[in-house]
Design a protein around this motif. Structure first.
Motif, mmCIF file in Angstrom:
data_model
loop_
_atom_site.group_PDB
_atom_site.id
_atom_site.type_symbol
_atom_site.label_atom_id
_atom_site.label_comp_id
_atom_site.label_asym_id
_atom_site.label_seq_id
_atom_site.Cartn_x
_atom_site.Cartn_y
_atom_site.Cartn_z
ATOM 1 N N SER A 180 0.855 -1.434 -0.255
ATOM 2 C CA SER A 180 0.081 -0.125 0.077
ATOM 3 C C SER A 180 0.779 1.218 0.008
ATOM 4 C CB SER A 180 -0.924 -0.159 1.018
ATOM 5 O OG SER A 180 -1.741 -0.716 1.219
ATOM 6 N N ASP A 214 -4.482 1.037 -1.866
ATOM 7 C CA ASP A 214 -4.875 0.246 -0.848
ATOM 8 C C ASP A 214 -4.807 -1.407 -1.071
ATOM 9 O OD1 ASP A 214 -5.543 -0.835 1.697
ATOM 10 O OD2 ASP A 214 -7.363 0.308 1.517
ATOM 11 N N THR A 253 -4.042 -3.553 1.161
ATOM 12 C CA THR A 253 -4.012 -4.329 2.651
ATOM 13 C C THR A 253 -5.116 -5.565 2.685
ATOM 14 O OG1 THR A 253 -5.824 -2.842 3.319
ATOM 15 C CG2 THR A 253 -3.833 -2.353 3.905
ATOM 16 N N GLU A 276 -1.032 2.732 6.146
ATOM 17 C CA GLU A 276 -2.339 1.893 6.083
ATOM 18 C C GLU A 276 -3.644 2.796 6.537
ATOM 19 O OE1 GLU A 276 -2.704 -1.194 5.701
ATOM 20 O OE2 GLU A 276 -0.527 -1.546 5.546
ATOM 21 N N THR A 277 -4.621 2.584 5.884
ATOM 22 C CA THR A 277 -6.011 3.594 6.162
ATOM 23 C C THR A 277 -7.237 2.344 6.202
ATOM 24 O OG1 THR A 277 -6.383 3.501 3.694
ATOM 25 C CG2 THR A 277 -5.289 5.204 4.600
#
Length: 1313
Positions: free
Chosen positions: A604, A625, A627, A1218-1219
């Motif tokens: 990411s 993203d 993840t 990370e979100t």
């Protein structure tokens, strides 16, 4: 009035048609009449003739008079044959034939044209092909149709090669038709002024066209003005055509439109210019190049009423802006809206005013230029016969693109010295070497390689030496040598003869390549025609009476904003800061999607995405993203926060507009290319209705979709056009009479939220809320970022199961630049991937052998091949990537990560790839061996071909191609398993202590002294190491017996002694991993409850130093190995037992039940662990992953604070952030709690106080509960303790929803029990 307008338009159309006809528009056979056959012998000239019967007058096609054609006295490249057509004529074709009944014919020749018999211009096909192929025998006729008709009076043909068994022999014919035109000549002091008639209202555009020729590189061609003071100017500036739109005379530069086009327009050859004015743009055309120019609305109305030609002047004043900016040259067929203005001037129309000496023919001066075409070019001239006591002078003019080159050299007579006048780094240098004296050096000027004419003069007088550039404007350098500089018996211009020549000439510099003219020696002009006739001096590789300079940067072949620079023979593109690479900046250096980055092993972060590859859409920075299993593209806009709606005085509605971080074209391409897109749309309300009812008037709406978007009347979770919310579709709204929760119009807080997933209505561009002004109404909204996953291009594949099967697509158009990329896998040793044919041209990519890929094509210069050979077989049923590119400079072929193979294109050759057949994929029209295997992600010039859709309707070809783990399985790290999918693959991180898309992110946690993770063994601890055990593991914990363990973990601590890991059994056996008081690692095994534990002590020291350390322990029966970090492996042997019986639990941190431990270990276990543990793996069990990531119920009990951390982060991606994405995903909930908005809101202090009280009460309750649970920990060991996650609390989820950018990261998530 309407009838009159129609008549005027009809007349204009007719006149335009006639002019087009007279200007040489293609008229088929009408303009293909023989032009030479009826000419008198006096119309022919030649460089020489072999005899009277071989004269030029016999060089008529298919004639046998004389010796049957023309032959020169000697056969070399300096011979020529010239024909005078008697007047300017439109020439469309040329044909050649050998001399009748002989072995004499041409095989290659150059074609020249001229209006005056001087200043010849070489004709080039496709702007680069200089040479024409000739004959193969004496009788056959070879005809070449000119790509563009030429207007000229004189034709000259120069032989370049001929039959090696004969000599030069020629008969010729040219084809065309008469050409009429209206010409006016301006001398730099004269001009014309026209009063323009207003255009008919029905005309939606204006046009001006003209043809001009000049020797001056600057001057105003025409200036158009009106009563509004708007003006329009066409002006030459340094040989380029400048178009200038001005609002008024005093307007600042930022209110002007200024563009330029063309180059080298001061070459005294005719150039065509056309300007078409439309309401929003202009089309500017110079010769064959057209520029589309968008204009400001202030210039959209064309109300000009006067035009001055040759100068800028008005009706009220004859004042010119200065003769240096007036035009000096000839104009032909100046047409304004279909009216020939030159003809009006000739007819002395009252609307035309003439100033100065204006003549209606083209009176042009004659300048003889010469072209130094080759590094071996030179001109030798005799110098003075007597030594001049007053000195000497030499002058010349030159133009070139090269930064370096010798202009002039001569020896100093009787003085043992040499003089060099040369260019270096685009400056003029003079260097004099004289024996016994220090070298004399002077320099002047700068940027002299700009292609413009520059004058140079060297003047020597007793005691004084001067070198000047551009008559002093470019700089002058002086010196006072103690000797007189005079020319010797010979002067050399441009270079020196080849080595071995008897002439004394030395050139330590590069040879000059460019043009020279106006040579003078001692103020006397040099007669270059005498030089050409070999009556004076000598030369080699020189073209006399012409300047053959070419601007290879106009038009520029550099794409995507690359800057073009050039030398005499080639050009170079500077691609820095463009995001593209290659000889013409054609290929993007970035991937086209997040999916493509992910499958190169990236994680990411922010990446530059170029959605159309080599297309025109620019790359932009986008967050990827990765993840999850799915790879999300996240595109933000200017307000993704939860925003409170505040009443605005005088407005009944609230509107919001959203600007996205990506450009419109890129945003649209991302949505189209993705398999799925979503965007959150949330509305929190209290007495604020949303949509009202499906039958009632619409209160709120939003605008979404491509371009400007369209009004949408539905809310998230409902179908388009339904005028409903999600709860209406699910029939669970708070009021069954309404289809949205907010439409119930209640005083309690409610919300309607969900996801917009219909791609044709995305993205949300604006939002209008209509019920926000009533007393008591309160509301807040949130429009989230747009998120898309699934690149339809990356996995688009087809399987060709027969060598005779293929897919066909429309013709590939890549005339000047073509790039083709795809992936393939096969078990065959050869086959054609792709082929497209033309009449002669073709392009093909094939697997020529099991280790070689071949890229071949032909653009008219003969087949060209580029090969790449692999070091291992390519038919290994694994994916391999091919990328081929062909442009006007070179061809490249990339295979996987091997170095690219390149092949340069010919400097003067065909450049257009002309194809007309269908494009064949997986097979071939030429019936060669087809391809058997898979082709995936096929892109041509950035456009993906949909192989799957075409394969569904094609026999012998299957859509899709499984089997990706063989190629991409290595991306699954840390014992992750590759799992096949129909159009992709994924990594199963179940048996790994890591997580993430590729099992690349370790699961880590920070421990405090009271923290404990207890993993209860309720499932088999299976491992391949235990497969030999006589007792197989069962699902009951009492039968769990091990003969081997595989343990790995990372730790960071400053505590010693400290217990890192403990594994206990029902039989008082255990395994413990600890740091002793000496900061050394110990592994303690007690596999026999009747004996003391065996201690295996490592020799590695200083492990409690606060640094991260990695530990790996493997046991197989009695043998135990321990490795710490990169230290050597240490081997140990157990002596008591080999079976670890009835394993009960695994503990990280503090051990609460230490009754089965010996006293020393019990005291250590009660201290707990303070530090960080990461990637803990006991055989196939990852206790940290079970505690932090796996959903409940799980076999894990967590006691005390546990904070997820990054103590052992191994991410290589600097952008990896990370979100957490928070979405309701369901119909809106109803409650009494007010939504929490972003921190920038400035509501009353009362709301803030209420929030503070709620937070305080919540924290106090959690503290009390933790205290109670802590006291009862002894009675809860057999129970599962659930971990409270942030999203388990609706209030915290709503709070997180306000800003995903400010949400908790992995090293901030804290779990309390």
């Amino acid at each position: 009035m309407d009838l009159w307008s129609k008549k005027v338009c009809g007349i204009i159309t007719l006149v335009t048609l006639i002019l087009f006809t007279s200007h040489g528009a293609t008229r088929g056979e009408v303009c293909h009449s023989p032009l030479v056959s009826n000419l008198l012998p006096s119309s022919f000239r030649s460089s020489s003739q072999l005899s009277g019967s071989h004269g030029p007058g016999f060089a008529k096609l298919n004639r046998r008079e004389g010796a049957g054609g023309w032959s020169p006295l000697s056969s070399d490249r300096y011979q020529w044959l010239e024909v005078d057509l008697g007047g300017r004529t439109q020439i469309t074709a040329v044909a050649t034939q050998g001399r009748y009944g002989s072995s004499d014919w041409l095989t290659i020749y150059l074609l020249m044209f001229s209006d005056t018999g001087h200043n010849w211009k070489q004709h080039r096909q496709e702007d680069s092909i200089g040479a024409f192929p000739g004959n193969s025998n004496a009788d056959s006729v070879v005809q070449h149709k000119l790509q563009h008709p030429v207007i000229a009076r004189y034709v000259r043909l120069i032989p370049l090669d001929w039959n090696p068994n004969g000599r030069i022999g020629l008969r010729l014919e040219t084809y065309g038709c008469p050409y009429d035109s209206d010409v006016v000549s301006l001398d730099g002091q004269s001009s014309l002024l026209y009063r323009l008639s207003p255009r008919p209202k029905q005309m939606t555009s204006e046009s001006i066209s003209l043809i001009f020729k000049t020797l001056k590189n600057s001057g105003i061609l025409l200036h158009v003005a009106g009563q509004s003071e708007h003006s329009f100017t066409l002006e030459l500036e340094k040989g380029k055509l400048l178009l200038l739109l001005r609002k008024d005379r005093s307007s600042p530069p930022d209110s002007q439109h200024r563009v330029s086009l063309g180059s080298l327009l001061d070459d005294q050859h005719w150039h065509h210019v056309t300007v078409e004015h439309h309401s929003t743009h202009l089309n500017l055309t110079v010769d064959k190049s057209t520029l589309w120019v968008q204009i400001s609305p202030i210039f959209s109305h064309w109300d000009y009423n006067q035009m001055s030609v040759g100068a800028e002047q008005g009706l009220g004043s004859w004042r010119s802006i200065g003769p240096n900016r007036n035009f000096h040259g000839c104009l032909e067929n100046l047409v304004y809206n279909g009216v020939n203005l030159v003809d009006l001037a000739k007819q002395k129309d009252q609307r035309v005013t003439v100033k100065g000496n204006v003549t209606f023919d083209c009176a042009e001066p004659v300048f003889f230029a010469m072209t130094f075409t080759h590094p071996q070019s030179f001109l030798w001239l005799p110098g003075g016969t007597e030594l001049s006591p007053t000195g000497t002078s030499v002058g010349l003019q030159f133009r070139t693109w090269n930064k370096a080159g010798l202009l002039l050299t001569f020896n100093l007579p009787k003085q043992g010295g040499v003089v060099w006048l040369y260019l270096s780094r685009a400056r003029l240098h003079l260097q004099i070497l004289k024996s016994g004296r220090a070298p004399l050096e002077l320099s002047a000027g700068s940027a002299l390689n700009d292609g413009q004419w520059h004058s140079v003069e060297l003047i020597s007088r007793p005691g004084h030496l001067t070198v000047s550039v551009d008559a002093g404007e470019g700089a002058t350098a002086h010196a006072s040598p103690p000797f007189l500089v005079t020319t010797g018996s010979q002067l050399f211009f441009g270079g020196c003869p080849a080595e071995g020549s008897s002439q004394d000439c030395m050139n330590p510099f590069k040879a000059f390549q460019g043009c020279m003219r106006l040579l003078t020696v001692d103020n006397q002009p040099v007669d270059l025609i005498m030089v050409q006739q070999r009556l004076m001096g000598n030369y080699s590789n020189l073209q006399i009476d012409m300047c053959g300079i070419i601007d290879r940067c106009s038009p520029s072949h550099c794409e995507h904003g690359g800057s073009c620079s050039q030398s005499w023979s080639t050009f170079h593109c500077n691609c820095s800061s463009t995001g593209y690479s290659g000889a013409t900046c054609h290929s993007s250096i970035f991937e086209q999607s997040c999916e493509a980055y992910k499958h190169k092993g990236n994680t990411s972060g922010y990446y530059y995405i170029d959605v159309d590859g080599s297309g025109h859409i620019r790359p932009q920075l986008i967050y990827c993203d990765m993840t999850e299993d799915k790879t999300w593209i996240v595109i933000q806009h200017n307000n993704t926060d939860l925003t409170t709606v505040r009443p605005s005085p005088g407005k009944n509605q609230h509107s919001a507009h959203f600007e996205y971080t990506s450009e419109e074209k890129q945003l649209e391409a991302v949505i189209v290319q993705s398999e799925y897109c979503e965007q959150e749309l949330t509305y929190h309300c209290r007495k604020s209705r949303l949509l009202n009812t499906p039958d009632g008037p619409l209160l709120s709406w939003w605008v979404g979709g491509p371009g400007a978007g369209q009004v949408q009347t539905y809310w998230a979770g409902a179908p388009p056009g339904s005028q409903q919310c999600s709860c209406g579709l699910q029939e669970n709204c708070v009021d069954p009479k309404h289809y949205c929760n907010c439409d119930a119009d209640r005083t309690a807080w409610a919300n309607d939220s969900g996801l917009l997933t219909h791609k044709e209505t995305l993205p949300v561009r604006s939002l209008v809320l209509g019920d926000v002004q009533r007393p008591g109404s309160e509301s807040a909204y949130r429009v989230g970022p747009i998120r898309c996953h699934g690149d339809k291009n990356v996995w688009n594949a087809a399987f060709f199961d027969k060598e005779t099967s293929y897919l066909h697509f429309p013709t590939f158009h890549g005339e000047l630049s073509a790039d083709i990329s795809f992936l393939f896998k096969t078990t065959s040793s050869s086959g054609v991937f792709l082929e497209n044919l033309g009449i002669k041209d073709f392009i093909r990519i094939e697997l020529s052998s099991s280790t070689e890929v071949l890229f071949s094509f032909d653009v008219g210069n003969g087949p060209l091949e580029v090969r790449v050979k692999a070091g291992s077989p390519l038919n290994d049923d694994r994916w391999h990537r091919i990328r081929a590119e062909r442009n006007v400079k070179e061809a490249l072929l990339h295979l996987d990560e091997l170095p690219a193979a390149t092949q340069e294109a010919p400097a003067d050759g065909h450049i257009h790839l002309q194809l007309n057949s269908q494009l064949f994929i997986g097979g071939t029209a030429s019936r060669q061996k087809g391809f058997r295997g898979c082709i995936r992600s096929l892109q041509l010039n950035g456009v993906t071909l949909d192989l799957e859709e075409r394969a569904k309707i094609t026999p012998g070809v299957q859509a899709g191609c499984p089997g990706h783990c063989g190629s991409y399985g290595s991306l699954c790290q840390n014992q992750g398993r590759c799992v096949e999918k129909p159009n992709s693959f994924s990594c199963d991180c179940g048996p790994s202590a890591y997580t993430g898309a590729f099992c690349e992110r370790e699961v880590s946690a920070s421990f405090k002294s009271g923290t404990a993770i207890s993993y209860t063994m309720k499932e088999p601890v299976s491992n391949e190491l235990n497969s030999s055990s006589s007792v197989l593991p069962s699902s009951t914990s009492s039968d769990m017996t091990l003969r081997a363990e595989n343990i790995s973990l990372g730790f960071r601590t400053s505590q010693s002694p400290a217990l890192l890991l403990y594994v206990g059994s029902y039989h008082r056996e255990y395994l413990a991993l600890l740091l002793n008081k000496h900061d050394m690692l110990e592994v303690r095994y007690r596999l026999d409850s009747g004996k003391n534990a065996e201690i295996l002590r490592s020799k590695v020291r200083n492990l409690a130093n606060g640094q991260l350390h990695a530990v790996s322990i493997r046991r197989l029966a009695y043998a135990v190995s321990v490795q710490i970090d990169n230290n050597n492996k240490e081997d140990f042997n157990l002596t008591s037992d080999v079976e670890f019986n009835a394993i009960r639990l695994l503990v990280l941190g503090r051990v609460h039940d230490s009754g089965e431990l010996d006293p020393e270990l019990s005291r250590l276990a009660s201290l707990g662990f303070t530090g960080c543990l990461s990637a803990v793996l006991f055989n196939s069990i990852s206790p940290l992953k079970a505690a932090l990531l796996q959903p409940v119920p799980s076999p894990v009990i967590v006691s005390g604070p546990l904070v997820q951390s990054r103590c052992g982060s191994t991410s290589a991606n600097p952008y990896a952030v990370e979100t957490t994405h928070h979405l309701s995903g369901q119909s809106g909930s109803v409650g009494t709690g007010q939504p929490l908005v972003n921190a920038i809101r400035s509501d009353s202090a009362l709301i803030g106080g209420v929030i503070a009280v709620v937070i305080f009460v919540t924290v106090s309750a959690l503290a009390i509960m933790a205290r109670v649970l802590y006291r009862r920990k002894g009675t809860c060991q057999g129970q599962e303790v659930k971990t409270v996650k942030p999203e388990d609390s609706p209030e915290r989820a709503l709070s997180s929803q306000t800003s995903s950018q400010n949400g908790p990261s992995d090293n901030q998530k804290e779990y309390f029990i």
